[in-house]
Design a protein around this motif. Structure first.
Motif, mmCIF file in Angstrom:
data_model
loop_
_atom_site.group_PDB
_atom_site.id
_atom_site.type_symbol
_atom_site.label_atom_id
_atom_site.label_comp_id
_atom_site.label_asym_id
_atom_site.label_seq_id
_atom_site.Cartn_x
_atom_site.Cartn_y
_atom_site.Cartn_z
ATOM 1 N N UNK A 134 18.083 -8.959 -66.540
ATOM 2 C CA UNK A 134 16.821 -8.619 -65.871
ATOM 3 C C UNK A 134 17.051 -8.421 -64.372
ATOM 4 N N UNK A 135 17.979 -9.156 -63.781
ATOM 5 C CA UNK A 135 18.308 -8.953 -62.366
ATOM 6 C C UNK A 135 18.902 -7.566 -62.155
ATOM 7 N N UNK A 136 19.797 -7.137 -63.062
ATOM 8 C CA UNK A 136 20.388 -5.796 -62.955
ATOM 9 C C UNK A 136 19.312 -4.723 -63.083
ATOM 10 N N UNK A 137 18.375 -4.904 -64.015
ATOM 11 C CA UNK A 137 17.287 -3.937 -64.183
ATOM 12 C C UNK A 137 16.398 -3.902 -62.954
ATOM 13 N N UNK A 138 16.111 -5.057 -62.380
ATOM 14 C CA UNK A 138 15.281 -5.136 -61.182
ATOM 15 C C UNK A 138 15.965 -4.444 -60.002
ATOM 16 N N UNK A 139 17.265 -4.656 -59.863
ATOM 17 C CA UNK A 139 18.023 -4.010 -58.785
ATOM 18 C C UNK A 139 18.001 -2.497 -58.961
ATOM 19 N N UNK A 142 14.656 -1.267 -57.918
ATOM 20 C CA UNK A 142 14.532 -1.312 -56.461
ATOM 21 C C UNK A 142 15.307 -0.177 -55.797
ATOM 22 N N UNK A 143 16.503 0.108 -56.291
ATOM 23 C CA UNK A 143 17.301 1.214 -55.743
ATOM 24 C C UNK A 143 16.559 2.537 -55.911
ATOM 25 N N UNK A 144 16.020 2.754 -57.101
ATOM 26 C CA UNK A 144 15.298 4.003 -57.357
ATOM 27 C C UNK A 144 14.075 4.094 -56.468
ATOM 28 N N UNK A 146 13.595 2.704 -53.499
ATOM 29 C CA UNK A 146 14.019 2.966 -52.114
ATOM 30 C C UNK A 146 14.481 4.405 -51.956
ATOM 31 N N UNK A 147 15.189 4.939 -52.952
ATOM 32 C CA UNK A 147 15.630 6.332 -52.887
ATOM 33 C C UNK A 147 14.435 7.269 -52.924
ATOM 34 N N UNK A 148 13.480 6.989 -53.794
ATOM 35 C CA UNK A 148 12.274 7.824 -53.866
ATOM 36 C C UNK A 148 11.492 7.762 -52.564
ATOM 37 N N UNK A 149 11.409 6.584 -51.964
ATOM 38 C CA UNK A 149 10.721 6.429 -50.684
ATOM 39 C C UNK A 149 11.411 7.253 -49.601
ATOM 40 N N UNK A 150 12.724 7.199 -49.563
ATOM 41 C CA UNK A 150 13.479 7.972 -48.580
ATOM 42 C C UNK A 150 13.309 9.467 -48.817
ATOM 43 N N UNK A 151 13.369 9.880 -50.072
ATOM 44 C CA UNK A 151 13.240 11.294 -50.382
ATOM 45 C C UNK A 151 11.834 11.814 -50.108
#
Length: 192
Positions: A134-139, A142-144, A146-151
């Motif tokens: 679940x930690x890996x899925x949460x990370x 979160x990465x997606x 942050x990437x969507x926010x940046x894009x």
């Protein structure tokens, strides 16, 4: 006739007594198995020595070796203990993993790497793997995000021939031919 019979009798008894004596290899193998004693995590060297001694036995000594079952039980018990120890180490790492965040990604990846290095049998013994997954899925989420926010802060141009999207900072409204050579330094590929 009595002389021949008595010689044969003495010879028969002496041969039977000689065949009862255990060879040095057989005695060494039996002693090595006895030296294992109570099986613990530290019994690995004793088990390896006993296995080497058993392997070195001649075919006749292997037939006379009566401690094979004891050795096999000790070896399987040791393997079970090692698997349980490896699994408990990973369980401890998972419980001490810390906060689930991108900033803690290196720690989470180290725990995942340790888990991945376990054998399939040891992986089955890890009771709290669901926390790590679940930690890996949460990370990943979160990465997606942050990437969507940046894009979302960038301007998108699309090359429909090559089916590629180009992302540019919104501050630059249009690129002239002067900027054409530098466009690649501003391009961020978006895979998703």
């Amino acid at each position: 006739m009595k002389k021949v019979l008595s010689i044969l009798l003495v010879l028969g008894i002496s041969l039977s007594l000689c065949s009862c004596k255990k060879s040095e290899g057989l005695v060494a193998a039996e002693e090595a198995v006895k030296a294992i004693g109570q099986v613990t995590l530290e019994s690995g060297d004793a088990i390896n020595k006993a296995e080497s001694a058993i392997t070195a036995l001649s075919a006749e000594d292997k037939e006379n070796f009566k401690m094979q079952k004891d050795f096999e039980e000790a070896k399987s018990e040791y393997e079970r203990i090692v698997l349980e120890n490896e699994a408990s180490e990973v369980e401890k790492m998972i419980s001490e993993m810390g906060e689930v965040s991108i900033e803690n990604l290196n720690n989470i990846n180290a725990v995942q790497s340790k888990y991945d290095s376990l054998s399939d049998e040891a992986k089955k013994l890890v009771k709290n793997y669901n926390i790590l997954s679940s930690a890996q899925e949460s990370i990943a989420a979160d990465k997606k995000a942050k990437a969507d926010e940046l894009l979302s802060t960038m301007r998108v141009d699309e090359d429909r021939v090559r089916n590629i999207k180009f992302y540019y900072p919104k501050g630059w409204r249009h690129y002239s031919d002067y900027w054409a050579a530098d466009i690649k330094s501003f391009v961020l590929p978006y895979i998703g």
